[in-house]
Design a protein around this motif. Structure first.
Motif, PDB file in Angstrom:
ATOM      1  N   LEU A 170      -5.209   2.289   3.869  1.00 32.75           N
ATOM      2  CA  LEU A 170      -5.410   1.531   4.819  1.00 32.75           C
ATOM      3  C   LEU A 170      -5.503  -0.128   4.307  1.00 32.75           C
ATOM      4  CD1 LEU A 170      -8.209   3.599   6.623  1.00 32.75           C
ATOM      5  CD2 LEU A 170      -5.969   2.774   7.667  1.00 32.75           C
ATOM      6  N   ARG A 171      -5.675  -0.304   3.093  1.00 35.97           N
ATOM      7  CA  ARG A 171      -5.767  -1.448   2.401  1.00 35.97           C
ATOM      8  C   ARG A 171      -7.176  -2.295   2.715  1.00 35.97           C
ATOM      9  NH1 ARG A 171      -0.469  -5.106   3.150  1.00 35.97           N
ATOM     10  NH2 ARG A 171      -0.188  -5.142   0.805  1.00 35.97           N
ATOM     11  N   LEU A 172      -8.202  -1.253   2.909  1.00 39.31           N
ATOM     12  CA  LEU A 172      -9.347  -1.547   3.331  1.00 39.31           C
ATOM     13  C   LEU A 172     -10.375  -1.659   1.899  1.00 39.31           C
ATOM     14  CD1 LEU A 172     -11.531  -1.942   5.519  1.00 39.31           C
ATOM     15  CD2 LEU A 172     -12.203   0.442   5.302  1.00 39.31           C
ATOM     16  N   THR A 173     -10.543  -3.331   1.628  1.00 35.31           N
ATOM     17  CA  THR A 173     -11.219  -3.408   0.561  1.00 35.31           C
ATOM     18  C   THR A 173     -12.787  -3.873   0.783  1.00 35.31           C
ATOM     19  OG1 THR A 173     -10.809  -5.844   0.696  1.00 35.31           O
ATOM     20  CG2 THR A 173      -8.992  -4.407  -0.409  1.00 35.31           C
ATOM     21  N   SER A 174     -13.592  -3.833  -0.398  1.00 38.93           N
ATOM     22  CA  SER A 174     -15.050  -4.269  -0.298  1.00 38.93           C
ATOM     23  C   SER A 174     -15.320  -5.610   0.474  1.00 38.93           C
ATOM     24  CB  SER A 174     -15.718  -4.345  -1.580  1.00 38.93           C
ATOM     25  OG  SER A 174     -15.236  -5.252  -2.354  1.00 38.93           O
TER      26      SER A 174
ATOM     27  N   ALA B 247      -9.892  11.657  -2.221  1.00 41.06           N
ATOM     28  CA  ALA B 247      -8.979  11.470  -1.170  1.00 41.06           C
ATOM     29  C   ALA B 247      -9.735  10.565  -0.315  1.00 41.06           C
ATOM     30  CB  ALA B 247      -9.335  12.829  -0.214  1.00 41.06           C
ATOM     31  N   PHE B 248     -10.888  10.231  -0.334  1.00 41.16           N
ATOM     32  CA  PHE B 248     -11.497   8.930   0.539  1.00 41.16           C
ATOM     33  C   PHE B 248     -10.931   7.705   0.063  1.00 41.16           C
ATOM     34  CE2 PHE B 248     -14.736   6.208   2.165  1.00 41.16           C
ATOM     35  CZ  PHE B 248     -15.057   6.948   3.649  1.00 41.16           C
ATOM     36  N   ILE B 249     -10.892   7.424  -1.232  1.00 39.18           N
ATOM     37  CA  ILE B 249     -10.412   6.348  -1.802  1.00 39.18           C
ATOM     38  C   ILE B 249      -8.963   6.191  -1.498  1.00 39.18           C
ATOM     39  CG2 ILE B 249     -10.178   5.219  -4.084  1.00 39.18           C
ATOM     40  CD1 ILE B 249     -12.871   6.166  -4.782  1.00 39.18           C
ATOM     41  N   GLY B 250      -8.298   7.305  -1.594  1.00 40.72           N
ATOM     42  CA  GLY B 250      -7.024   7.212  -1.491  1.00 40.72           C
ATOM     43  C   GLY B 250      -6.383   6.698  -0.035  1.00 40.72           C
ATOM     44  N   HIS B 251      -7.506   7.443   0.911  1.00 39.82           N
ATOM     45  CA  HIS B 251      -7.025   6.715   2.199  1.00 39.82           C
ATOM     46  C   HIS B 251      -7.510   5.285   2.520  1.00 39.82           C
ATOM     47  CE1 HIS B 251      -8.251   6.788   6.775  1.00 39.82           C
ATOM     48  NE2 HIS B 251      -7.098   7.290   7.049  1.00 39.82           N
ATOM     49  N   MET B 252      -8.530   4.970   1.855  1.00 44.47           N
ATOM     50  CA  MET B 252      -8.815   3.160   1.819  1.00 44.47           C
ATOM     51  C   MET B 252      -7.703   2.597   1.231  1.00 44.47           C
ATOM     52  SD  MET B 252     -12.959   3.439   1.215  1.00 44.47           S
ATOM     53  CE  MET B 252     -13.103   1.555   1.376  1.00 44.47           C
ATOM     54  N   ALA B 253      -7.036   3.122   0.179  1.00 48.08           N
ATOM     55  CA  ALA B 253      -6.051   2.154  -0.483  1.00 48.08           C
ATOM     56  C   ALA B 253      -4.753   2.525   0.668  1.00 48.08           C
ATOM     57  CB  ALA B 253      -5.582   3.032  -1.604  1.00 48.08           C
TER      58      ALA B 253
ATOM     59  N   SER C  51       0.941  -1.160   0.097  1.00 46.74           N
ATOM     60  CA  SER C  51       0.074   0.056   0.000  1.00 46.74           C
ATOM     61  C   SER C  51       1.056   1.343  -0.159  1.00 46.74           C
ATOM     62  CB  SER C  51      -0.788   0.111   1.259  1.00 46.74           C
ATOM     63  OG  SER C  51      -0.278   0.231   2.403  1.00 46.74           O
ATOM     64  N   PRO C  52       0.374   2.250  -0.857  1.00 49.92           N
ATOM     65  CA  PRO C  52       1.100   3.752  -0.577  1.00 49.92           C
ATOM     66  C   PRO C  52       1.382   4.121   0.455  1.00 49.92           C
ATOM     67  CG  PRO C  52      -0.728   3.719  -1.829  1.00 49.92           C
ATOM     68  CD  PRO C  52      -0.692   2.537  -1.154  1.00 49.92           C
ATOM     69  N   ALA C  53       2.189   5.165   0.945  1.00 51.64           N
ATOM     70  CA  ALA C  53       2.074   6.032   2.246  1.00 51.64           C
ATOM     71  C   ALA C  53       0.836   6.678   2.329  1.00 51.64           C
ATOM     72  CB  ALA C  53       3.431   6.705   1.938  1.00 51.64           C
ATOM     73  N   PHE C  54       0.609   7.163   3.485  1.00 53.29           N
ATOM     74  CA  PHE C  54      -0.694   7.902   3.592  1.00 53.29           C
ATOM     75  C   PHE C  54      -0.790   9.025   2.772  1.00 53.29           C
ATOM     76  CE2 PHE C  54      -2.955  11.165   5.806  1.00 53.29           C
ATOM     77  CZ  PHE C  54      -4.008  10.770   5.885  1.00 53.29           C
ATOM     78  N   PHE C  55       0.420  10.176   3.042  1.00 51.48           N
ATOM     79  CA  PHE C  55       0.317  11.354   2.492  1.00 51.48           C
ATOM     80  C   PHE C  55       0.312  11.106   0.840  1.00 51.48           C
ATOM     81  CE2 PHE C  55       2.149  14.986   0.518  1.00 51.48           C
ATOM     82  CZ  PHE C  55       1.113  16.183   0.874  1.00 51.48           C
TER      83      PHE C  55
ATOM     84  N   VAL D 244      -4.295  -1.575 -11.281  1.00 55.36           N
ATOM     85  CA  VAL D 244      -4.854  -1.953 -10.164  1.00 55.36           C
ATOM     86  C   VAL D 244      -6.552  -1.701  -9.991  1.00 55.36           C
ATOM     87  CG1 VAL D 244      -4.815   0.226  -9.052  1.00 55.36           C
ATOM     88  CG2 VAL D 244      -4.626  -1.730  -7.532  1.00 55.36           C
ATOM     89  N   ASP D 245      -7.118  -2.710  -9.529  1.00 50.45           N
ATOM     90  CA  ASP D 245      -8.571  -2.790  -9.445  1.00 50.45           C
ATOM     91  C   ASP D 245      -9.126  -1.613  -8.421  1.00 50.45           C
ATOM     92  OD1 ASP D 245     -11.231  -3.402  -9.440  1.00 50.45           O
ATOM     93  OD2 ASP D 245     -11.165  -5.050  -8.202  1.00 50.45           O
ATOM     94  N   LEU D 246      -9.835  -0.522  -9.055  1.00 50.82           N
ATOM     95  CA  LEU D 246      -9.982   0.682  -8.011  1.00 50.82           C
ATOM     96  C   LEU D 246     -11.650   0.480  -7.465  1.00 50.82           C
ATOM     97  CD1 LEU D 246      -8.691   3.460 -10.333  1.00 50.82           C
ATOM     98  CD2 LEU D 246      -7.692   2.609  -8.051  1.00 50.82           C
ATOM     99  N   THR D 247     -12.309  -0.550  -8.047  1.00 49.20           N
ATOM    100  CA  THR D 247     -13.547  -0.720  -7.520  1.00 49.20           C
ATOM    101  C   THR D 247     -13.365  -1.491  -6.233  1.00 49.20           C
ATOM    102  OG1 THR D 247     -13.960  -2.840  -8.760  1.00 49.20           O
ATOM    103  CG2 THR D 247     -14.427  -1.003  -9.940  1.00 49.20           C
ATOM    104  N   ARG D 248     -12.631  -2.066  -5.703  1.00 53.02           N
ATOM    105  CA  ARG D 248     -12.518  -2.697  -4.447  1.00 53.02           C
ATOM    106  C   ARG D 248     -12.435  -1.922  -3.141  1.00 53.02           C
ATOM    107  NH1 ARG D 248      -6.189  -5.059  -4.145  1.00 53.02           N
ATOM    108  NH2 ARG D 248      -5.071  -2.944  -4.448  1.00 53.02           N
ATOM    109  N   TYR D 249     -12.392  -0.396  -3.591  1.00 56.51           N
ATOM    110  CA  TYR D 249     -12.478   0.383  -2.509  1.00 56.51           C
ATOM    111  C   TYR D 249     -13.898   0.850  -2.298  1.00 56.51           C
ATOM    112  CZ  TYR D 249      -7.462   0.023  -3.057  1.00 56.51           C
ATOM    113  OH  TYR D 249      -6.072  -0.631  -3.070  1.00 56.51           O
ATOM    114  N   PRO D 250     -14.644   0.720  -1.351  1.00 53.09           N
ATOM    115  CA  PRO D 250     -16.092   1.015  -1.383  1.00 53.09           C
ATOM    116  C   PRO D 250     -16.142   2.242  -0.839  1.00 53.09           C
ATOM    117  CG  PRO D 250     -15.747  -0.827   0.258  1.00 53.09           C
ATOM    118  CD  PRO D 250     -14.580  -0.423  -0.402  1.00 53.09           C
ATOM    119  N   ALA D 251     -16.562   3.559  -1.588  1.00 55.26           N
ATOM    120  CA  ALA D 251     -16.338   4.651  -0.864  1.00 55.26           C
ATOM    121  C   ALA D 251     -17.797   5.042   0.020  1.00 55.26           C
ATOM    122  CB  ALA D 251     -16.183   5.912  -1.755  1.00 55.26           C
ATOM    123  N   ASP D 252     -19.009   4.471  -0.982  1.00 55.44           N
ATOM    124  CA  ASP D 252     -20.383   4.504  -0.256  1.00 55.44           C
ATOM    125  C   ASP D 252     -20.794   5.753   0.125  1.00 55.44           C
ATOM    126  OD1 ASP D 252     -20.693   1.540  -0.636  1.00 55.44           O
ATOM    127  OD2 ASP D 252     -19.857   1.205   1.394  1.00 55.44           O
TER     128      ASP D 252
END
Length: 129
Positions: free
Chosen positions: A114-118, A106-112, A4-8, A43-51
């Motif tokens: 955290l490695r939080l997937t759907s 930014a929300f999806i970037g933060h989820m990336a 996962s990339p660095a937070f900033f 990379v699969d971007l749909t795996r980050y559920p912003a909701d």
């Protein structure tokens, strides 16, 4: 990508509407539709559920940083209602709709970061039920 990339890095790439992993590919294919995969790195971007998260944070930001200062402008209270209401609501709609894709990125970037997937989000929801 298993790293996962660095937070900033992920957060700033998301703010710009770019892939949080490589920073090259566009994250959105239309106003708020996320690309299925990054055109640059795949990379699969749909795996980050912003909701509803981006909408909530956008309302929070606009409410605190835009609406509250507007209430201190005397024109809002003393101007004619038939002019004040449409102008103010139009301005608020413009700011909110302009800010929403930035906050979603930014929300999806933060989820990336955290490695939080759907899959993980669905398991977390099922565990709490």
């Amino acid at each position: 990508m298993n790293q996962s990339p660095a937070f900033f890095t992920a957060f700033s790439r998301g703010l710009r509407g770019r892939c949080p992993h490589c920073g090259e590919g566009r994250m959105f294919r239309s106003y708020l539709k996320v690309e299925a995969a990054c055109p640059a790195c795949g990379v699969d971007l749909t795996r980050y559920p912003a909701d509803d998260g981006p909408a909530y944070f956008t309302i929070l930001i606009v409410g605190h940083l835009v609406i509250v200062p507007i209430l201190f402008i005397p024109w809002v209270w003393q101007g004619p209602t038939l002019v004040t209401v449409p102008v103010t609501l139009g301005f608020l709609a413009f700011v909110t709709l302009g800010l929403l894709p930035i906050v979603k990125g930014a929300f999806i970037g933060h989820m990336a970061y955290l490695r939080l997937t759907s899959d993980q989000a669905e398991r977390h929801t099922a565990d709490q039920a």
